[in-house]
Enzyme design. Sequence first.
Site, PDB file in Angstrom:
ATOM      1  N   GLU A 108     -55.872 -74.790  -4.078  1.00  0.00           N
ATOM      2  CA  GLU A 108     -56.711 -75.518  -5.037  1.00  0.00           C
ATOM      3  C   GLU A 108     -57.741 -76.417  -4.372  1.00  0.00           C
ATOM      4  O   GLU A 108     -58.880 -76.526  -4.835  1.00  0.00           O
ATOM      5  CB  GLU A 108     -55.825 -76.353  -5.979  1.00  0.00           C
ATOM      6  N   HIS A 134     -45.071 -78.096 -15.323  1.00  0.00           N
ATOM      7  CA  HIS A 134     -45.981 -77.241 -16.087  1.00  0.00           C
ATOM      8  C   HIS A 134     -46.287 -77.835 -17.463  1.00  0.00           C
ATOM      9  O   HIS A 134     -46.688 -77.110 -18.367  1.00  0.00           O
ATOM     10  CB  HIS A 134     -45.383 -75.836 -16.282  1.00  0.00           C
TER      11      HIS A 134
END
Length: 658
Positions: A397, A464
């Site tokens: 990322e 998540h």
Amino acid sequence: MQYKGDSVDKAMQLKLYQRMLKPRLIEEKMLILLRQGKISKWFSGIGQEAISVGVASALTPDEYILPMHRNLGVFTTRNIPLHRLFSQWQGKANGFTNGRDRSFHFGTQEYKIVGMISHLGPQLGVADGIALADLLKNNKRVTAVFTGEGGTSEGDFHESLNLAAVWNLPVLFCIENNGYGLSTPTNEQYKCENLADKGPGYGMESQIVDGNNILEVFSTVDGICKSMRKNPRPVLLEFKTFRMRGHEEASGTKYVPQDLLDAWEEKDPIVNFEKFLLDEKILSAHLIETLKNEIYAEIDYDLKKAFSEQEIEVDQTKELRDVYKVFDYQQYNHGSTTNNIRLIDAVSQGLKQSMDRHDNLVVMGQDIADYGGVFKITEGFVQTFGKERIRNTPICESAVVSAAMGLSINGVKSVMEMQFADFVSTGFNPIVNYLAKVHYRWGENADVVIRMPCGAGVGAGPFHSQTNEAWFTKTPGLKVVYPAFPYDAKGLLATSINDPNPILFFEHKGLYRSIYQEVPEDYYTLPFGKAALLKEGSDITVVSYGLGVHWALDILKDNPDIKADLLDLRTLQPMDMDAIYTSVQKTGKLIILQEDSLFGGVASDISALVMENCFKFLDAPVMRVASLETPIPFAKNLENNYLPKERFANELFRLLAY
């Protein structure tokens, strides 16, 4: 030191000598000024000039180069006027950052230089993005980026090399191995014998170069660059050199053994090359004196010019205005044809229509190409737009966010899908320290949208399910968008992609497939900073965003006797405080609902602003309702307890009764 004089013609040899001499003489002057207190800090590149000058001389003027704080020779070889550099180092207006950043922490499109930030690593990923843009435009160009041996220990180094190798990007990774990272010697920095050994591990060519031999540096880099322009690919070069002075002058060099300093002093790149040129009759004592006097005169003239400048003037309006690039919002209206679609479909449709509209738009993310993304938002995009524009990324990322910054620098828009908003933590540094600050620092913008699938209610547990918008609303320079309905999601995504500033676009996973709405087929935009008034009433003002809006709607539907103004913020930065003030002045009571945990969240700032600006209109304390101060649990009953829906109903009734 052995020089191969036949590798470079004599005219170029003389030019390389002049180009090394100039930064050396500037540095010697700067060290005097530092002792006099006329500049605040200095990072010396004495002894390393051959690398900066050799690399910069091998690149063409239209090729980007990303130097560090010991690469003065890059700036002088690119012929930046000295008075502008001196102004930069004194924090004056004729520098490149309006006094907002120091040293070489700046970029300039005019000279195709992109300076470093103190975190070092992100510039490697930025180089990837610049090179990718050149590749997409079919420019036969190389991008060169510098780091030190210390920087190779950062995760960004590994991510950026891997990304460049996987995508065959024409990036020249230049490691200046100068012996020490501040005071840490190389044997405490890495275990392999040579840093060049890392290249083959990424499937990348690598080479060791004598960084104190200007002819070897120039001829090696020149040959490699010519090859890379024809056959785009990354190359890793390790330049062996030494740092003759402290990390910065205040650090000193007491930790360096004297015999090591003595040995490297004998390898001085300018002294040795000068002797070679004298032996070859390319240089004479008279010419050396002439060249030095010309440079001294230029330094003195430009210093006088910089010193005569006034100190930077404080202009608060300008300071605030320059945080963002001006965005000329354009309203695109839609026709009457609509379809009843889900929020996830609206995001996909909006993204696809923006891809059609912007030929220079690239989408990047994990598993987004053939697989269509974990939520299938980009399903079928590869067939329409091809893999050049719909790009699967490795799991890196930080490098991808930095690459998005590089794309923007080189004129390409990008949307990056953060597979889950939780994973943004591994890309946090370039978002908050590069994208957010770059326009304020040196006038460059980050034309980047980061999509953030977020939120709880789906039993996904601590990694998540986060809704972490407050990490970014705190950071000046970022815009934060958080739609709760399909219609808003499509229009606001189009606006986000049109906006040249960095935007975090939050998409609640719990709403993806549960919320339907009539959404226009056509492309359209919606303005930022305009809350939606979903319900009107005089009893109380309810403010929320994302999933919280739907919780509030459910409670108000079950209690039709409550007459409330319900405001859906839609964007959190900019935020429509005027709409909140107007409503509070009417109702006298305010309750703010957010899914995020309470402390430090968006609700806290809204509460404080209302107390400061609307206190006389309030009939009760402002109430904030949010999730528990814990990580998000997995088990359904624990998750329900964590989320604030039931607590909101209780607090709403309590505030109404106040």
